[in-house]
Enzyme design. Structure first.
Site, PDB file in Angstrom:
ATOM      1  N   VAL A  68       0.832  -1.200   0.000  1.00 39.57           N
ATOM      2  CA  VAL A  68       0.000   0.000   0.000  1.00 39.57           C
ATOM      3  C   VAL A  68       0.869   1.254   0.000  1.00 39.57           C
ATOM      4  O   VAL A  68       0.487   2.294  -0.540  1.00 39.57           O
ATOM      5  CB  VAL A  68      -0.955  -0.002   1.216  1.00 39.57           C
ATOM      6  CG1 VAL A  68      -1.916   1.178   1.162  1.00 39.57           C
ATOM      7  CG2 VAL A  68      -1.728  -1.321   1.304  1.00 39.57           C
TER       8      VAL A  68
ATOM      9  N   PRO B  40       6.392   5.054  -3.208  1.00 43.15           N
ATOM     10  CA  PRO B  40       5.776   4.875  -4.518  1.00 43.15           C
ATOM     11  C   PRO B  40       5.547   3.387  -4.786  1.00 43.15           C
ATOM     12  O   PRO B  40       6.500   2.602  -4.857  1.00 43.15           O
ATOM     13  CB  PRO B  40       6.796   5.471  -5.493  1.00 43.15           C
ATOM     14  CG  PRO B  40       8.112   5.345  -4.780  1.00 43.15           C
ATOM     15  CD  PRO B  40       7.814   5.461  -3.319  1.00 43.15           C
ATOM     16  N   VAL B  41       4.294   3.012  -4.916  1.00 48.08           N
ATOM     17  CA  VAL B  41       3.907   1.608  -4.838  1.00 48.08           C
ATOM     18  C   VAL B  41       4.577   0.742  -5.897  1.00 48.08           C
ATOM     19  O   VAL B  41       4.981  -0.396  -5.619  1.00 48.08           O
ATOM     20  CB  VAL B  41       2.365   1.472  -4.879  1.00 48.08           C
ATOM     21  CG1 VAL B  41       1.796   1.935  -6.195  1.00 48.08           C
ATOM     22  CG2 VAL B  41       1.925   0.058  -4.550  1.00 48.08           C
TER      23      VAL B  41
ATOM     24  N   ARG C 165     -11.590   6.637  -8.748  1.00 49.80           N
ATOM     25  CA  ARG C 165     -11.883   8.070  -8.865  1.00 49.80           C
ATOM     26  C   ARG C 165     -12.374   8.419 -10.267  1.00 49.80           C
ATOM     27  O   ARG C 165     -13.319   9.196 -10.435  1.00 49.80           O
ATOM     28  CB  ARG C 165     -10.622   8.873  -8.534  1.00 49.80           C
ATOM     29  CG  ARG C 165     -10.191   8.799  -7.077  1.00 49.80           C
ATOM     30  CD  ARG C 165      -8.762   9.287  -6.888  1.00 49.80           C
ATOM     31  NE  ARG C 165      -8.397   9.326  -5.461  1.00 49.80           N
ATOM     32  CZ  ARG C 165      -7.151   9.200  -5.017  1.00 49.80           C
ATOM     33  NH1 ARG C 165      -6.147   9.036  -5.871  1.00 49.80           N
ATOM     34  NH2 ARG C 165      -6.902   9.249  -3.716  1.00 49.80           N
TER      35      ARG C 165
ATOM     36  N   HIS D 217       1.310   4.393 -10.762  1.00 48.19           N
ATOM     37  CA  HIS D 217       0.481   5.128  -9.797  1.00 48.19           C
ATOM     38  C   HIS D 217       1.218   6.433  -9.521  1.00 48.19           C
ATOM     39  O   HIS D 217       1.911   6.583  -8.519  1.00 48.19           O
ATOM     40  CB  HIS D 217       0.288   4.321  -8.516  1.00 48.19           C
ATOM     41  CG  HIS D 217      -0.467   5.066  -7.443  1.00 48.19           C
ATOM     42  ND1 HIS D 217      -1.679   5.683  -7.688  1.00 48.19           N
ATOM     43  CD2 HIS D 217      -0.179   5.306  -6.141  1.00 48.19           C
ATOM     44  CE1 HIS D 217      -2.101   6.249  -6.571  1.00 48.19           C
ATOM     45  NE2 HIS D 217      -1.202   6.043  -5.622  1.00 48.19           N
TER      46      HIS D 217
END
Length: 306
Positions: A117, A120-121, A150, A174
């Site tokens: 989680v 920076p993933v 979103r 991401h």
């Protein structure tokens, strides 16, 4: 089902709360800087067990107490800079943190699935695989799952269609190089045309996390719900399809870098990676994301990635 949450800041505590409500976790181990630091969350969750139909055993622990975990949710992170503009600002500190704790977690729970989680993933999923030696299906990150949520929420408002009935993914990093896969976006079998207005909605979605950060100082609810959705899909072997950060398996010629692609998530973690049909613009965007993440991987540890 034993789940351990590592890192009990805003995200970790929110995730613990969601998992305690989900009725899928028998034992929940919460690990923070010390046992004492997480006792407040543990006691608060225990005090609410009367109000859930299937109580969860919630314990404060150390890394040693995570032994035998089925799933490990990694929420630990170095502090977020007050005016952070890119998740990559956390890269060096969080890679160092993962280098410290990941090998021990892997030793204690060699058959676990790790859900990354922390940011920076994409960079951290790469290094989690390296530091644990786990198989690619055992390590995945929340990636663009919240970004896609979103985007779908904004599309739903425009189209007046329930969010769940819209199929639209944001893929790649991401981060700043993510992109909307409009060539495969649809609702009810009807394609969603890539209009300028919808690209504007994508831009709004891609910066939404920083908008939340500006107003409340953190993001926690949406990401906690997303991580819990992944964990539930693993725990129940639900085989939901969702965009998650994973080691790319040669798609578009990309290897040994982690980005978000749609994947089937079930009892074995990543059950299958799906390869959407991207148009030329989207293919180039995916390659740009790969280059962006690869450059950070190399800069963090001087590792030559081929």
């Amino acid at each position: 089902m034993k789940v351990s949450v590592i890192g009990m800041g805003n995200v970790g505590s929110s995730l613990a709360f969601v998992l305690a409500m989900k009725h899928i976790v028998k034992e929940l181990v919460l690990v923070g800087r010390s046992r004492e630091s997480v006792l407040g969350d543990v006691l608060d969750l225990r005090h609410g067990q009367l109000f859930v139909s299937t109580p969860t055993q919630v314990n404060a622990g150390t890394l040693a107490d995570t032994a035998g975990s089925d799933i490990i949710a990694m929420c630990a992170s170095v502090p977020t800079p007050k005016h952070m503009r890119s998740r990559m600002e956390l890269a060096q500190g969080n890679v160092d943190l993962m280098r410290e704790i990941m090998p021990e977690l892997a030793r204690l729970s060699p058959d676990s699935t790790i859900v990354m989680v922390s940011n920076p993933v994409d960079v951290l999923v790469h290094y989690a695989l390296k530091f644990t030696g786990f198989r690619p299906n055992q390590v995945l990150g929340t990636g663009t799952l919240v970004d896609s949520s979103r985007f779908r929420q904004l599309l739903a408002e425009e189209l007046r269609i329930h969010t769940e009935d819209i199929r639209a993914y944001i893929l790649g990093e991401h981060g700043d190089s993510q992109f909307p896969a409009m060539s495969c976006a649809e609702a009810g079998g009807e394609p969603l045309d890539p209009t300028p207005g919808r690209f504007a909605l994508f831009e709004k979605a891609s910066r939404a996390g920083f908008e939340v950060l500006k107003h409340k100082g953190c993001t926690n609810y949406a990401i906690a719900l997303a991580a819990a959705f992944i964990i539930e899909s693993i725990a129940l072997d639900a085989k939901h399809t969702m965009p998650v950060s994973l080691r790319v398996d040669g798609f578009q010629g990309v290897t040994d870098v982690c980005l978000s692609l749609p994947a089937v998530i079930g009892g074995n973690g990543i059950e299958r990676v799906l390869h959407p049909r991207l148009n030329e613009r989207e293919q180039q965007a995916f390659l740009h994301s790969a280059s962006t993440v690869r450059n950070v991987i190399e800069s963090v540890a001087g590792e030559a990635v081929t």
